[in-house]
Design a protein around this motif. Structure first.
Motif, mmCIF file in Angstrom:
data_model
loop_
_atom_site.group_PDB
_atom_site.id
_atom_site.type_symbol
_atom_site.label_atom_id
_atom_site.label_comp_id
_atom_site.label_asym_id
_atom_site.label_seq_id
_atom_site.Cartn_x
_atom_site.Cartn_y
_atom_site.Cartn_z
ATOM 1 N N ALA A 14 -11.240 -10.854 5.314
ATOM 2 C CA ALA A 14 -11.619 -12.194 4.860
ATOM 3 C C ALA A 14 -10.611 -13.249 5.288
ATOM 4 O O ALA A 14 -10.971 -14.419 5.495
ATOM 5 C CB ALA A 14 -11.781 -12.203 3.345
ATOM 6 N N HIS A 15 -9.347 -12.856 5.449
ATOM 7 C CA HIS A 15 -8.299 -13.822 5.811
ATOM 8 C C HIS A 15 -7.853 -13.688 7.267
ATOM 9 O O HIS A 15 -6.863 -14.307 7.663
ATOM 10 C CB HIS A 15 -7.083 -13.648 4.894
ATOM 11 N N GLY A 16 -8.582 -12.897 8.056
ATOM 12 C CA GLY A 16 -8.248 -12.763 9.467
ATOM 13 C C GLY A 16 -6.920 -12.068 9.702
ATOM 14 O O GLY A 16 -6.197 -12.383 10.655
ATOM 15 N N VAL A 17 -6.614 -11.109 8.855
ATOM 16 C CA VAL A 17 -5.319 -10.427 8.885
ATOM 17 C C VAL A 17 -5.524 -8.952 9.210
ATOM 18 O O VAL A 17 -6.481 -8.325 8.740
ATOM 19 C CB VAL A 17 -4.604 -10.578 7.521
ATOM 20 N N GLY A 18 -4.632 -8.391 10.014
ATOM 21 C CA GLY A 18 -4.682 -6.961 10.305
ATOM 22 C C GLY A 18 -4.031 -6.157 9.184
ATOM 23 O O GLY A 18 -3.180 -6.655 8.451
ATOM 24 N N LEU A 19 -4.444 -4.906 9.044
ATOM 25 C CA LEU A 19 -3.891 -4.058 7.990
ATOM 26 C C LEU A 19 -3.689 -2.645 8.508
ATOM 27 O O LEU A 19 -4.575 -2.062 9.145
ATOM 28 C CB LEU A 19 -4.833 -4.016 6.776
ATOM 29 N N GLU A 20 -2.523 -2.097 8.214
ATOM 30 C CA GLU A 20 -2.230 -0.695 8.488
ATOM 31 C C GLU A 20 -1.684 -0.066 7.210
ATOM 32 O O GLU A 20 -0.776 -0.618 6.583
ATOM 33 C CB GLU A 20 -1.208 -0.557 9.608
ATOM 34 N N VAL A 21 -2.260 1.075 6.805
ATOM 35 C CA VAL A 21 -1.819 1.779 5.596
ATOM 36 C C VAL A 21 -1.223 3.124 6.005
ATOM 37 O O VAL A 21 -1.868 3.894 6.721
ATOM 38 C CB VAL A 21 -2.982 1.995 4.604
ATOM 39 N N THR A 22 -0.010 3.381 5.551
ATOM 40 C CA THR A 22 0.700 4.614 5.892
ATOM 41 C C THR A 22 1.146 5.322 4.623
ATOM 42 O O THR A 22 1.807 4.709 3.777
ATOM 43 C CB THR A 22 1.948 4.314 6.753
#
Length: 430
Positions: A331-339
């Protein structure tokens, strides 16, 4: 530490049981006073006893001094854990007790140190009773239990139990970019020697860790001491939200890719998912780049800690949090990586040993000893897969832990010493 008049206090529940030997109660207080100032921050009142730092070195010197004062054989293993022995550990089937001396950032005085101080005081109590050991008795200080410096909990016990390889440990880095090997070298230890220590574990017949309760279950029931049943499954996950750095004063809101917004919404989602599932979830650490007051962040990195009574519940919570994080990031045009950085499944303590502790304490106090689970991780949980392991909890009247406000009453601490002494007598002097 608060409370008064400890030398004749008794152990648990309604106060039944034999009183402490004056020497054991006195030795507890003398050791506690000596250790109390080490690593304490003058501004916050909390402790900063991080692995392989000067404060850690002071704690380690204190441990060695206590071993020497009691004529115990002292050694440091390949992973930097400290051991003090009454009897020959090579004989095998040893009974070991202890905990850790390091802290979380601005942590309390009791988490870890109570178990180590109580171990020495319990040995003093056994000597005052003139009992004879029939099994070797060891006291241990495991290194870097809290993981405050390198981000991984229970490093010393993980290495010993083969739950962390040398290669993995060598990749650990603190916030200043100092690697674990460099930190160990600076403290005078050999990082190339670290690794699994099955020969040492094979010598241990039982490990009992005393710890201040991190919760209020004993306070609610009115018991001073309890026995642990299990450790909840728990883990740590890192969420990296990547946006676009820009000027805070000239960039229109509509043009921003601000990673702080989905991070904030994810924090709220974590609280909601945990509450609905009967679990706990906490974002307690955050790193922001470029971390300027007048700059939109390019990166917001948050660390999630989550725990639940059952594995299925924990999985549901993490899936819900990650789904919410991805939705808000898009929704905010942000990338996400979960580790996932670390994970520990549910740990059931050895049932036979747990029941034996409850039997010993119930026989001495004439009471049914409470058995309770915990959401906190411990060295005992790491060792549980390799040796029979159990835990004792000492009442915490507020339930506060990992904070300068953490505390236990003096009479409850002495009750813990006596309970531990009873257990050690029952296991190592039969």
């Amino acid at each position: 530490m608060s409370g008064t008049g400890t030398e004749n206090q008794t152990r648990s529940g309604d106060g039944a049981g034999r009183p402490a030997a004056p020497g054991s109660a006195g030795s507890f207080h003398a050791m506690w006073r000596e250790l109390l100032p080490v690593g304490r921050h003058p501004g916050t009142g909390g402790y900063r006893r991080y692995a392989w730092t000067p404060a850690d070195a002071e704690c380690r010197a204190w441990f060695r001094q206590q071993a020497s004062a009691r004529g115990l054989a002292y050694e440091v293993d390949r992973n930097g854990n400290q051991w003090a022995w009454a009897g020959d550990p090579a004989a095998g089937d040893a009974v070991v007790t202890g905990s850790h001396l390091d802290s979380v950032p601005d942590g309390g005085a009791f988490d870890g140190p109570l178990g180590v101080v109580s171990a020495f005081a319990a040995l003093d109590e056994l000597r005052a009773r003139n009992v004879q050991l029939t099994r070797p008795l060891g006291i241990v200080n495991f290194g870097d239990e809290e993981g405050a410096r390198f981000g991984l909990a229970c490093v010393g016990s993980r290495l010993t139990a083969g739950r962390l390889t040398r290669e993995q440990a060598h990749r650990l880095t603190d916030g200043d970019g100092i690697t674990l090997p460099k930190a160990m070298e600076a403290a005078g230890y050999d990082p190339d020697a670290i690794g699994p220590d099955p020969e040492r574990l094979a010598r241990i017949g039982a490990f009992v860790e005393l710890h201040v309760e991190q919760g209020r279950a004993l306070d609610v029931t009115g018991d001073r001491v309890g026995v642990a049943s299990a450790i909840w499954p728990h883990g740590r996950w890192r969420f990296d939200f990547r946006g676009e750095a820009n000027h805070a004063g000239t960039t229109r809101l509509a043009d921003r890719r601000d990673p702080m917004l989905p991070y904030a919404e994810t924090v709220l989602a974590a609280r909601r998912e945990a509450r609905l599932a009967g679990a706990v979830a906490t974002f307690g650490k955050i790193a922001v780049e470029p971390n300027g007051v007048n700059a939109i962040p390019a990166l917001v990195r948050g660390w999630l800690d989550s725990r639940a009574p059952e594995q299925g519940t924990l999985d549901t919570v993490i899936e819900g949090i990650e789904a919410a994080a991805r939705e808000h990031a898009v929704a905010h045009g942000v990338g996400l990586e979960v580790t996932r950085e670390s994970f520990t499944p549910v740990v059931e303590f050895d049932h036979a040993l747990r029941d034996e502790l409850a039997r010993i304490l119930g026989k001495e106090a004439g009471l049914k000893v409470p058995v309770l689970g915990t959401g906190a991780g411990h060295d005992a949980g790491i060792l549980a897969g390799a040796v029979p392991t159990a835990m004792l909890f000492v009442r915490n009247p507020t339930g506060v832990s990992h904070s300068p406000a953490e505390r236990a009453e003096e009479d409850d601490c002495v009750a813990g010493v006596l309970a531990l002494a009873d257990v050690l007598e029952g296991l190592a002097c039969r």
